[in-house]
Design an enzyme around this catalytic site. Structure first.
Site, PDB file in Angstrom:
ATOM      1  N   THR A  25      30.321 -34.552  -1.500  1.00  0.00           N
ATOM      2  CA  THR A  25      31.528 -34.821  -0.711  1.00  0.00           C
ATOM      3  C   THR A  25      31.288 -35.983   0.253  1.00  0.00           C
ATOM      4  O   THR A  25      32.115 -36.899   0.362  1.00  0.00           O
ATOM      5  CB  THR A  25      31.928 -33.554   0.080  1.00  0.00           C
ATOM      6  OG1 THR A  25      32.151 -32.496  -0.855  1.00  0.00           O
ATOM      7  CG2 THR A  25      33.175 -33.778   0.908  1.00  0.00           C
ATOM      8  N   CYS A  76      35.966 -25.786  -4.185  1.00  0.00           N
ATOM      9  CA  CYS A  76      35.790 -26.230  -2.809  1.00  0.00           C
ATOM     10  C   CYS A  76      36.836 -25.694  -1.854  1.00  0.00           C
ATOM     11  O   CYS A  76      36.855 -26.029  -0.687  1.00  0.00           O
ATOM     12  CB  CYS A  76      35.756 -27.749  -2.763  1.00  0.00           C
ATOM     13  SG  CYS A  76      34.437 -28.358  -3.815  1.00  0.00           S
TER      14      CYS A  76
HETATM   15  N1  PLP Z   1      32.860 -34.258  -6.798  1.00  0.00           N
HETATM   16  C1  PLP Z   1      33.008 -33.422  -7.821  1.00  0.00           C
HETATM   17  C2  PLP Z   1      33.530 -33.925  -9.115  1.00  0.00           C
HETATM   18  C3  PLP Z   1      32.678 -32.067  -7.680  1.00  0.00           C
HETATM   19  O1  PLP Z   1      32.836 -31.225  -8.713  1.00  0.00           O
HETATM   20  C4  PLP Z   1      32.195 -31.615  -6.430  1.00  0.00           C
HETATM   21  C5  PLP Z   1      31.908 -30.186  -6.216  1.00  0.00           C
HETATM   22  O2  PLP Z   1      32.473 -29.321  -6.835  1.00  0.00           O
HETATM   23  C6  PLP Z   1      32.029 -32.551  -5.392  1.00  0.00           C
HETATM   24  C7  PLP Z   1      32.377 -33.865  -5.616  1.00  0.00           C
HETATM   25  C8  PLP Z   1      31.501 -32.142  -4.072  1.00  0.00           C
HETATM   26  O3  PLP Z   1      30.094 -32.064  -4.102  1.00  0.00           O
HETATM   27  P1  PLP Z   1      29.314 -31.232  -2.981  1.00  0.00           P
HETATM   28  O4  PLP Z   1      29.583 -29.793  -3.270  1.00  0.00           O
HETATM   29  O5  PLP Z   1      27.867 -31.614  -3.181  1.00  0.00           O
HETATM   30  O6  PLP Z   1      29.820 -31.682  -1.670  1.00  0.00           O
END
Ligand code: PLP
Length: 384
Positions: free
Chosen positions: A72, A329
């Site tokens: 993120t 998320c």
């Molecule tokens: N981008 C994508 C495509 C994701 O699937 C996710 C998490 O599900 C993220 C970004 C976010 O990553 P993080 O959980 O390491 O913040």
């Protein structure tokens, strides 16, 4: 008891090789990697090795990896950092309509604040970006294009190489960012994401630790940091670095690359098996969302007719099947799903849409038990 863990796209278990690499460092790497004494230099050495390894595996410029607190943050840094540093008077940001919220929301935030003009790139029914619309949208004010290498919900793989070619033709000054968080365990990013200038990774999708990610720099792109105050990480992410997290990401990526050919085939076969079992027992009651798009091997996105996804996920959970309703998320909550809206999935299918994702630890026995449990739950819910 967990009968089948079918949520590897949300998080997958830590690889044993990662535990082996990180475990001993917990005791021995006490110093701050920015300290100049011997202990600090030892910690920095470990961090720099992790950086070089990720850089090499992802085709970055030497040392061109910014470790972050997750995917993120890396996405936010790419979107906001490029726009704020681009020097274009009224910068335009082009973002696919099915991006993860970690890309969409910073882009929307910049637009709301008048810092950028946001244009969403439409996708077809299987989630593939419309290349004609992209070409038509590119222009002198385009600062950033962000299209994910593969979608987290559907698994659809985007034609990043063609997107990069369109940008090179029509807006060579623009930066291409790709969120490869989901793609990294399965695809060679040096080919699948060739031409992207910035690439996002996340540790816990690869079998590394949670709370670590990286923004990979393929060329020197002006970027404004989001977090200032110590100038660590090439001046792009201040704060004492998470050395163990960085090591976990590098080791997990190395292992994913080494196992890839075999794992892709194995997991694809298991996914086929899972689908065939569901289709055999539930017939027209189940519908695969993207049956023919190029897709990640472990993703099976489907709709169950006549049931509500939220109810289905709760019942599956009770039956020991871990699945998801899409993005992980939103603290488990199922909100209006922008991906399913963008692919114009009919409301009857949207209602019962769930995501099953297989991964490194998935076995044939788990697929068999999972399919049996899903069929039972669906039949029970439909009968009710
Ligand atoms: N981008 C994508 C495509 C994701 O699937 C996710 C998490 O599900 C993220 C970004 C976010 O990553 P993080 O959980 O390491 O913040």
């Amino acid at each position: 008891m967990v009968v089948a863990y079918l949520d590897h796209a949300a998080a997958t278990s830590v690889r044993p090789e990662v535990l082996e690499a990180v475990g001993p460092l917990l005791d021995t790497l006490a110093a701050n990697p920015t300290a100049t004494h011997a202990e600090g230099r030892a910690a920095r050495h470990v961090l720099d090795d992790a950086r070089e390894e990720v850089a090499e595996l992802c085709g970055a410029i030497p040392g061109g990896v910014v470790f972050t607190g997750g995917g993120t943050e890396a996405d936010n840094l790419a979107v906001t950092g490029v726009v704020r540093a681009c020097g274009i008077e009224a910068p335009q940001v082009l973002v696919s309509a099915i991006e993860h919220k970690a890309v969409l929301e910073p882009a929307q935030h910049l637009a709301r604040r008048g810092e950028a003009e946001l244009a969403l790139l439409g996708v077809n029914g299987e989630g593939l970006v419309d290349l004609h619309a992209l070409a038509a949208s590119l222009g002198p004010s385009t600062a950033l294009v962000s299209v994910m290498t593969a979608n987290n919900e559907l698994g659809t793989i985007q034609p990043i190489v063609q997107i990069a070619a369109a940008i090179a033709n029509r807006a060579p000054h623009a930066v291409l960012h790709t969120d490869a968080v989901q793609a990294a365990p399965w695809l060679d990013l040096c080919t699948a994401a060739r031409g992207a200038d910035l690439v996002t990774l996340s540790g816990h999708k690869l079998g590394g630790l949670k709370g670590v990610g990286a923004l990979v720099l393929r060329r020197r792109v002006p970027l404004e940091p989001l977090i200032v105050g110590g100038a660590q990480e090439l001046g792009l992410r201040s704060g004492t670095q998470d050395v163990l997290g960085a090591v976990s990401l590098a080791v997990a990526l190395r292992c994913a690359v080494a196992d890839r050919d075999h794992e892709v085939e194995r997991v694809r076969a298991l996914r086929r098996e899972l689908w065939q079992r569901l289709e055999h027992d539930l017939g027209a009651q189940v519908h695969q969302t993207v049956p023919s798009a190029p897709s990640l091997p472990g993703h099976l996105h489907l709709s169950v007719l006549g049931v509500d996804a939220e109810e289905l996920l709760v019942a599956l959970d009770r039956a020991g099947v871990c699945a998801s309703g899409g993005s992980s998320c939103a603290s488990g909550a199922l909100e209006a799903n922008h991906v399913l809206e963008a692919i114009a999935l009919p409301p009857t299918l949207r209602k019962g849409a769930i995501r099953l994702t297989l991964g490194r630890t998935t076995t044939a026995a788990e697929v068999e038990a999972g399919a049996r449990a899903i069929v039972e739950v669906v039949r029970r819910l439909q009968a009710a």
